[in-house]
Design a protein around this motif. Structure first.
Motif, short mmCIF file in Angstrom:
data_model
loop_
_atom_site.label_atom_id
_atom_site.label_comp_id
_atom_site.label_asym_id
_atom_site.label_seq_id
_atom_site.Cartn_x
_atom_site.Cartn_y
_atom_site.Cartn_z
N MET A 1 35.04 -71.79 -36.14
CA MET A 1 35.49 -72.07 -34.94
C MET A 1 34.99 -71.12 -33.75
O MET A 1 34.47 -71.48 -32.86
CB MET A 1 36.82 -72.16 -34.90
N ARG A 2 35.02 -70.01 -34.21
CA ARG A 2 34.50 -68.80 -33.22
C ARG A 2 33.07 -68.96 -33.05
O ARG A 2 32.49 -68.91 -31.75
CB ARG A 2 34.54 -67.35 -33.54
N LEU A 3 32.07 -69.59 -34.03
CA LEU A 3 30.70 -69.79 -33.58
C LEU A 3 30.38 -70.91 -32.91
O LEU A 3 29.87 -70.96 -31.83
CB LEU A 3 30.17 -70.24 -34.95
N GLY A 4 31.57 -72.18 -33.05
CA GLY A 4 31.31 -73.13 -32.35
C GLY A 4 31.76 -72.97 -31.05
O GLY A 4 31.06 -73.35 -29.89
N PHE A 5 32.61 -72.06 -30.79
CA PHE A 5 33.19 -71.75 -29.21
C PHE A 5 31.94 -70.95 -28.59
O PHE A 5 31.63 -71.15 -27.28
CB PHE A 5 34.39 -70.77 -29.44
N THR A 6 31.31 -70.26 -29.02
CA THR A 6 30.16 -69.36 -28.63
C THR A 6 28.80 -70.00 -28.37
O THR A 6 28.18 -69.98 -27.51
CB THR A 6 30.15 -68.07 -29.45
N VAL A 7 28.39 -70.79 -29.44
CA VAL A 7 27.21 -71.21 -29.75
C VAL A 7 27.04 -72.58 -29.16
O VAL A 7 25.93 -73.18 -28.28
CB VAL A 7 26.73 -71.35 -30.98
N LEU A 8 28.16 -73.47 -29.17
CA LEU A 8 28.09 -74.81 -28.60
C LEU A 8 29.43 -75.12 -27.82
O LEU A 8 30.29 -75.84 -28.15
CB LEU A 8 28.48 -75.90 -29.85
N TYR B 1 32.32 -77.78 -28.13
CA TYR B 1 33.58 -77.22 -28.26
C TYR B 1 34.41 -77.78 -27.40
O TYR B 1 35.72 -78.41 -27.75
CB TYR B 1 33.52 -75.91 -28.36
N ASP B 2 34.59 -77.49 -26.08
CA ASP B 2 35.34 -77.87 -25.07
C ASP B 2 35.48 -79.68 -25.00
O ASP B 2 36.44 -79.91 -24.59
CB ASP B 2 34.76 -77.69 -23.80
N LEU B 3 34.47 -80.29 -25.52
CA LEU B 3 34.75 -81.77 -25.56
C LEU B 3 35.91 -81.96 -26.58
O LEU B 3 36.51 -83.22 -26.59
CB LEU B 3 33.55 -82.27 -25.75
N LEU B 4 35.85 -81.41 -27.73
CA LEU B 4 36.55 -81.82 -29.06
C LEU B 4 37.95 -81.13 -29.06
O LEU B 4 38.89 -81.60 -29.59
CB LEU B 4 35.65 -81.44 -30.19
N VAL B 5 38.12 -79.95 -28.31
CA VAL B 5 39.14 -78.86 -28.56
C VAL B 5 40.59 -79.62 -28.14
O VAL B 5 41.60 -79.74 -28.54
CB VAL B 5 39.16 -77.45 -28.09
N GLY B 6 40.29 -80.37 -26.99
CA GLY B 6 41.59 -81.02 -26.32
C GLY B 6 41.95 -82.26 -27.14
O GLY B 6 43.27 -82.09 -27.53
N PRO B 7 41.28 -82.94 -27.76
CA PRO B 7 41.89 -84.15 -28.67
C PRO B 7 42.20 -83.54 -29.86
O PRO B 7 43.15 -84.15 -30.67
CB PRO B 7 40.54 -84.89 -28.69
N LEU B 8 41.67 -82.59 -30.43
CA LEU B 8 41.91 -82.16 -31.82
C LEU B 8 43.31 -81.43 -31.61
O LEU B 8 44.11 -81.69 -32.51
CB LEU B 8 40.89 -81.13 -32.13
N MET B 9 43.45 -80.61 -30.47
CA MET B 9 44.74 -80.03 -30.36
C MET B 9 45.80 -80.97 -30.34
O MET B 9 46.85 -80.93 -30.75
CB MET B 9 44.82 -79.04 -28.77
N MET C 1 38.54 -67.21 -28.83
CA MET C 1 38.43 -68.60 -28.65
C MET C 1 39.42 -69.04 -27.78
O MET C 1 40.44 -68.34 -27.48
CB MET C 1 37.84 -69.27 -29.73
N THR C 2 39.50 -70.30 -27.40
CA THR C 2 40.51 -70.91 -26.42
C THR C 2 41.14 -72.32 -27.04
O THR C 2 40.45 -72.72 -27.87
CB THR C 2 40.04 -70.88 -24.96
#
Length: 314
Positions: A237-244, A248-256, A143-144
């Motif tokens: 996390m891997r499931l979210g990256f792949t399936v949604l 995932y991209d919407l949330l990963v920046g703010p969460l990071m 994932m990224t």
């Protein structure tokens, strides 16, 4: 008969925890890392467990260094049974603001040196007819996350390399290639990272211990598995990256930015990407409480209290 284990990246974090576990098992160890002084410290730790230890100062990015390491291991112990490669560095920064020299060196260390280790180890294993290569990946190999472009690129490459090697080794059932992929781990890699982001990086929760990952490594040496994931949320996390991917991209920046980056500012620096810092090498990064130390202190409290009571009674 004890195994001969070559461990690259043995002076800090997961690598240091792993060699301690191998030492407790009675394996003979060949320890490699960049800092000779810290290598000697780890040698003493492992020798205290009864292990026979050879240290070989090694910079994995130096051409021929891993060939020389393997030659030293065979010269001392006659063979190599297990090769564990945990050497890694990382860097924080937006891709377009991260110096190219830093990006390239992270990839050189985390991917190309691991490939070189695989090349050297497999050559020996092919000749012997057996052996186990254990490489350390990451959940970020599947994932990224923003601000870690060089590390993500290297770990994705490593995951692809491992899968390819596993396919190519189907004709050699006694030669194994394993990938151990942790999530956030309590190691010093975050403090030691290059930083061109302006703020200090930290491991987003949940954070696991180096020893837990080390035990997974030793378990692969005992009973090889294609890949072991270490981290409770890794599958989610891997499931979210792949399936949604959109969510995932919407949330990963703010969460990071909230969980993986501290508010504390940091000047631009290269960390240990190009040179070691022996003073910062340890198993723990200080992101989790030291439960073993806490347990020892708690066990000692009754005696300390009793001694104080006796002193006052006198």
């Amino acid at each position: 008969m004890s195994r001969v284990v070559v461990a690259v990246g043995a002076t800090s974090g997961i690598g240091r925890a792993a060699v301690r576990e191998f030492a407790r098992r009675g394996d003979r160890l060949v320890l490699a890392a960049r800092a000779p002084r810290t290598l000697e410290e780890v040698r003493v730790e492992c020798a205290a467990e009864g292990a026979e230890v050879l240290t070989v100062p090694t910079d994995v990015t130096t051409p021929g260094a891993l060939d020389a390491l393997a030659a030293a291991a065979v010269d001392r112990f006659g063979r190599i049974d297990v090769w564990v490669h945990t050497a890694a560095v990382t860097a924080y920064g937006r891709f377009d603001q991260l110096p190219a020299r830093v990006f390239d060196q992270v990839v050189r260390t985390d991917l190309l040196a691991a490939a070189d280790a695989a090349r050297v180890a497999l050559r020996h294993f092919r000749a012997a007819g057996s052996g186990t290569l254990i490489l350390t990946g990451s959940v970020l190999g599947h994932m990224t996350a923003p601000y870690l472009s060089s590390y993500v690129a290297a770990k994705w490459g490593l995951a692809g390399l491992v899968r390819t090697l596993q396919q190519e080794l189907r004709d050699s059932p006694d030669i194994h290639v394993c990938l151990v992929s942790p999530g956030s781990v309590d190691t010093p890699i975050y403090q030691r990272a290059a930083n061109h982001l302006g703020h200090v990086g930290r491991p987003p929760p949940p954070v696991t211990t180096s020893r837990r990952v080390a035990r997974a490594i030793v378990a692969c040496a005992d009973r090889p598995r294609r890949e072991v994931s270490v981290g409770r949320l890794n599958p989610i996390m891997r499931l979210g990256f792949t399936v949604l991917p959109g969510l995932y991209d919407l949330l990963v920046g703010p969460l990071m930015r909230r969980l993986g980056i501290a508010d504390r500012p940091a000047p631009a620096h290269d960390g240990v990407v190009f040179a070691p810092d022996p003073a910062s090498e340890s198993v723990r990064g200080g992101w989790l409480p030291d439960l073993a130390h806490l347990a020892r202190r708690t066990a000692a409290l009754p005696g300390e209290v009793g001694a104080r009571v006796l002193r006052r009674a006198r």
